[in-house]
Design a protein around this motif. Structure first.
Motif, PDB file in Angstrom:
ATOM      1  N   VAL A 235      -0.048  -4.510  -5.654  1.00 18.71           N
ATOM      2  CA  VAL A 235       0.193  -4.917  -4.265  1.00 18.71           C
ATOM      3  C   VAL A 235       1.248  -6.024  -4.195  1.00 18.71           C
ATOM      4  O   VAL A 235       2.082  -6.056  -3.290  1.00 18.71           O
ATOM      5  CB  VAL A 235      -1.124  -5.376  -3.614  1.00 18.71           C
ATOM      6  N   ALA A 236       1.232  -6.916  -5.176  1.00 22.09           N
ATOM      7  CA  ALA A 236       2.161  -8.049  -5.173  1.00 22.09           C
ATOM      8  C   ALA A 236       3.561  -7.662  -5.634  1.00 22.09           C
ATOM      9  O   ALA A 236       4.520  -8.390  -5.372  1.00 22.09           O
ATOM     10  CB  ALA A 236       1.619  -9.165  -6.059  1.00 22.09           C
TER      11      ALA A 236
ATOM     12  N   ASP B 268      -3.072  -3.787 -12.786  1.00 24.02           N
ATOM     13  CA  ASP B 268      -4.108  -4.298 -11.904  1.00 24.02           C
ATOM     14  C   ASP B 268      -3.734  -4.010 -10.452  1.00 24.02           C
ATOM     15  O   ASP B 268      -2.578  -4.204 -10.048  1.00 24.02           O
ATOM     16  CB  ASP B 268      -4.262  -5.810 -12.113  1.00 24.02           C
TER      17      ASP B 268
ATOM     18  N   ASP C  63      -4.236  -5.627  -7.750  1.00 24.28           N
ATOM     19  CA  ASP C  63      -3.655  -6.799  -7.086  1.00 24.28           C
ATOM     20  C   ASP C  63      -2.205  -7.020  -7.512  1.00 24.28           C
ATOM     21  O   ASP C  63      -1.359  -7.406  -6.702  1.00 24.28           O
ATOM     22  CB  ASP C  63      -4.489  -8.051  -7.383  1.00 24.28           C
TER      23      ASP C  63
ATOM     24  N   ARG D 163       0.841  -1.194   0.000  1.00 22.62           N
ATOM     25  CA  ARG D 163       0.000   0.000   0.000  1.00 22.62           C
ATOM     26  C   ARG D 163       0.878   1.247   0.000  1.00 22.62           C
ATOM     27  O   ARG D 163       2.031   1.225   0.429  1.00 22.62           O
ATOM     28  CB  ARG D 163      -0.927   0.007   1.216  1.00 22.62           C
TER      29      ARG D 163
END
Length: 219
Positions: free
Chosen positions: A118-119, A113, A115, A30
């Motif tokens: 975040v990864a 994306d 996600d 984040r």
């Protein structure tokens, strides 16, 4: 780009703030922004607690080249406060709940994306890149000249100056400055760099390749 950004702007409706150096990508992927006590944005968010927001980051080459902008990123989402300041000197900690992300580089814009964002993890050379590139540019021009042996000769025709413009785990990028326009050439490492301490070995490997190319051209 975010880990090493020295140009970062936060926009919420009616307010714009330059927040480079006050941001960090947390371990869970984040974006956290610590806002200074007493500023208009801190006061606004202290009352509203959350708001729609946009973060714009510009990736600038640290070396003195003509077009320093290497890329731009845009993040949008909801900015929410993580703490309630108890005194006038306490910073306000905010977190961006990401909705969309776009990356523009090399003339192309790509959607990322949330996600996947975040990864993702920062490049291991990101925070050291500026110092490393400037050191190479200022103190080791002969190394840059030797690396040019890896570039096809026809790409060097008309080149007025060569400067290192990017460094990451995959390799080093040299900018070939022409009378009109520039050309960036990536020289790839034999294996991705996993730690800054391993960079020297990969540079030495490129220089050995360059020596081989020079010998073949001489023959």
């Amino acid at each position: 780009m975010l880990a090493a950004a020295d140009s970062l702007t936060l926009r919420i409706p009616g307010i714009e703030a330059y927040v480079a150096g006050r941001h960090v990508v947390t371990g869970d992927g984040r974006l956290r922004i610590d806002l200074p006590a007493g500023c208009h944005l801190t006061h606004h968010l202290g009352q509203q607690r959350e708001t729609v927001a946009m973060v714009e980051v510009t990736d600038l080459a640290p070396t003195p080249v003509r077009n320093r902008v290497r890329g731009r990123g845009t993040l949008t989402g909801w900015l929410a406060t993580e703490n309630v300041p108890t005194d006038s000197d306490q910073e306000l900690v905010t977190i961006l709940d990401l909705a969309t992300a776009e990356l523009t580089a090399d003339g192309r814009t790509t959607s990322v994306d949330p996600d996947a964002f975040v990864a993702a993890r920062p490049d291991p050379l990101a925070t050291a890149e500026a110092d490393l590139l400037c050191h190479l540019d200022h103190h080791h021009p002969q190394t840059v000249d030797r690396l040019c042996q890896l570039i096809p000769a026809h790409h060097l025709q008309g080149v007025r100056q060569v400067r290192p413009v990017r460094l990451d785990r995959h390799g080093v990028v040299l900018r070939l400055e022409l009378a009109r326009g520039d050309r960036d050439v990536r020289l790839r490492f034999g294996a991705p760099v996993r730690h800054p301490d391993h960079l020297g070995d990969q540079i030495e490997a490129l220089l050995r390749q360059a020596h081989g190319c020079r010998s073949r051209r001489a023959r």
